[in-house]
Design a protein around this motif. Structure first.
Motif, PDB file in Angstrom:
ATOM      1  N   UNK A 125       0.817  -1.221   0.000  1.00  0.00           N
ATOM      2  CA  UNK A 125       0.000   0.000   0.000  1.00  0.00           C
ATOM      3  C   UNK A 125       0.850   1.270   0.000  1.00  0.00           C
ATOM      4  N   UNK A 126       2.156   1.125   0.324  1.00  0.00           N
ATOM      5  CA  UNK A 126       3.057   2.282   0.287  1.00  0.00           C
ATOM      6  C   UNK A 126       3.142   2.774  -1.139  1.00  0.00           C
ATOM      7  N   UNK A 127       3.066   4.063  -1.320  1.00  0.00           N
ATOM      8  CA  UNK A 127       3.211   4.534  -2.681  1.00  0.00           C
ATOM      9  C   UNK A 127       2.964   6.013  -2.851  1.00  0.00           C
ATOM     10  N   UNK A 128       3.174   6.412  -4.076  1.00  0.00           N
ATOM     11  CA  UNK A 128       2.891   7.770  -4.501  1.00  0.00           C
ATOM     12  C   UNK A 128       1.523   7.739  -5.176  1.00  0.00           C
ATOM     13  N   UNK A 129       0.664   8.621  -4.739  1.00  0.00           N
ATOM     14  CA  UNK A 129      -0.708   8.680  -5.230  1.00  0.00           C
ATOM     15  C   UNK A 129      -0.973  10.059  -5.816  1.00  0.00           C
ATOM     16  N   UNK A 130      -1.985  10.113  -6.670  1.00  0.00           N
ATOM     17  CA  UNK A 130      -2.465  11.390  -7.196  1.00  0.00           C
ATOM     18  C   UNK A 130      -3.959  11.481  -6.925  1.00  0.00           C
ATOM     19  N   UNK A 131      -4.340  12.617  -6.376  1.00  0.00           N
ATOM     20  CA  UNK A 131      -5.761  12.922  -6.173  1.00  0.00           C
ATOM     21  C   UNK A 131      -6.194  13.851  -7.290  1.00  0.00           C
ATOM     22  N   UNK A 132      -7.207  13.437  -8.054  1.00  0.00           N
ATOM     23  CA  UNK A 132      -7.753  14.250  -9.134  1.00  0.00           C
ATOM     24  C   UNK A 132      -9.032  14.907  -8.626  1.00  0.00           C
ATOM     25  N   UNK A 133      -8.971  16.211  -8.447  1.00  0.00           N
ATOM     26  CA  UNK A 133     -10.065  16.954  -7.830  1.00  0.00           C
ATOM     27  C   UNK A 133     -11.356  16.848  -8.641  1.00  0.00           C
ATOM     28  N   UNK A 134     -11.273  17.089  -9.931  1.00  0.00           N
ATOM     29  CA  UNK A 134     -12.473  17.133 -10.780  1.00  0.00           C
ATOM     30  C   UNK A 134     -13.301  15.853 -10.679  1.00  0.00           C
ATOM     31  N   UNK A 135     -12.624  14.712 -10.742  1.00  0.00           N
ATOM     32  CA  UNK A 135     -13.315  13.419 -10.718  1.00  0.00           C
ATOM     33  C   UNK A 135     -13.401  12.813  -9.326  1.00  0.00           C
ATOM     34  N   UNK A 136     -12.757  13.466  -8.344  1.00  0.00           N
ATOM     35  CA  UNK A 136     -12.707  12.958  -6.973  1.00  0.00           C
ATOM     36  C   UNK A 136     -12.166  11.522  -6.937  1.00  0.00           C
ATOM     37  N   UNK A 137     -11.038  11.326  -7.637  1.00  0.00           N
ATOM     38  CA  UNK A 137     -10.418  10.005  -7.770  1.00  0.00           C
ATOM     39  C   UNK A 137      -9.027  10.031  -7.149  1.00  0.00           C
ATOM     40  N   UNK A 138      -8.701   8.967  -6.423  1.00  0.00           N
ATOM     41  CA  UNK A 138      -7.355   8.769  -5.889  1.00  0.00           C
ATOM     42  C   UNK A 138      -6.785   7.548  -6.589  1.00  0.00           C
ATOM     43  N   UNK A 139      -5.565   7.703  -7.115  1.00  0.00           N
ATOM     44  CA  UNK A 139      -4.946   6.626  -7.895  1.00  0.00           C
ATOM     45  C   UNK A 139      -3.485   6.475  -7.497  1.00  0.00           C
ATOM     46  N   UNK A 140      -3.066   5.231  -7.225  1.00  0.00           N
ATOM     47  CA  UNK A 140      -1.652   4.986  -6.967  1.00  0.00           C
ATOM     48  C   UNK A 140      -0.927   5.043  -8.308  1.00  0.00           C
ATOM     49  N   UNK A 141       0.093   5.889  -8.365  1.00  0.00           N
ATOM     50  CA  UNK A 141       0.841   5.999  -9.615  1.00  0.00           C
ATOM     51  C   UNK A 141       2.208   5.332  -9.536  1.00  0.00           C
TER      52      UNK A 141
END
Length: 121
Positions: free
Chosen positions: A48-64
């Motif tokens: 689960x450790x990782x770099x994530x991006x939160x996309x405000x418009x879609x309210x999505x969190x994604x591990x990149x």
């Protein structure tokens, strides 16, 4: 009193906010295991450790970028931890306390969702 570490998959994590994109539509953040003895964690925790991006418009969190065991992201490395035209640049270190770097910088291409070595300045 001896504390028993949480079972695999039930670890405690720190959420570390990083850079916002210039248009404030995305934010990079780290999900890092709370500090404790190295043997306290199992593979399910480390995954689960990782770099994530939160996309405000879609309210999505994604591990990149999943962070392997014994590797850390260093947000203070020059020319890292920044967004440029929808892409995010970050750097790895092998020893967070001593500042030993792998000399690898990566770029997350926001358009394609791919991560690759960042080889130009």
């Amino acid at each position: 009193m001896i504390k028993t570490p949480p079972s695999a998959g039930r670890a405690t994590y720190d959420l570390i906010p990083l850079a916002w994109s210039k248009d404030c539509s995305k934010q990079a953040f780290l999900l890092e295991l709370e500090g404790r003895d190295a043997d306290a964690y199992k593979n399910a925790d480390i995954s689960q450790r990782g770099l994530y991006v939160y996309q405000v418009k879609d309210n999505i969190v994604k591990m990149i970028y999943p962070i392997p065991n014994r590797i850390f992201l260093d947000t203070n490395v020059k020319n890292s931890n920044f967004w440029s035209d929808g892409d995010y640049v970050f750097a790895e270190t092998t020893n967070q306390n001593e500042g030993t770097f792998t000399d690898e910088r990566y770029i997350y291409k926001g358009e394609t969702g791919q991560v690759s070595l960042f080889d130009h300045w």
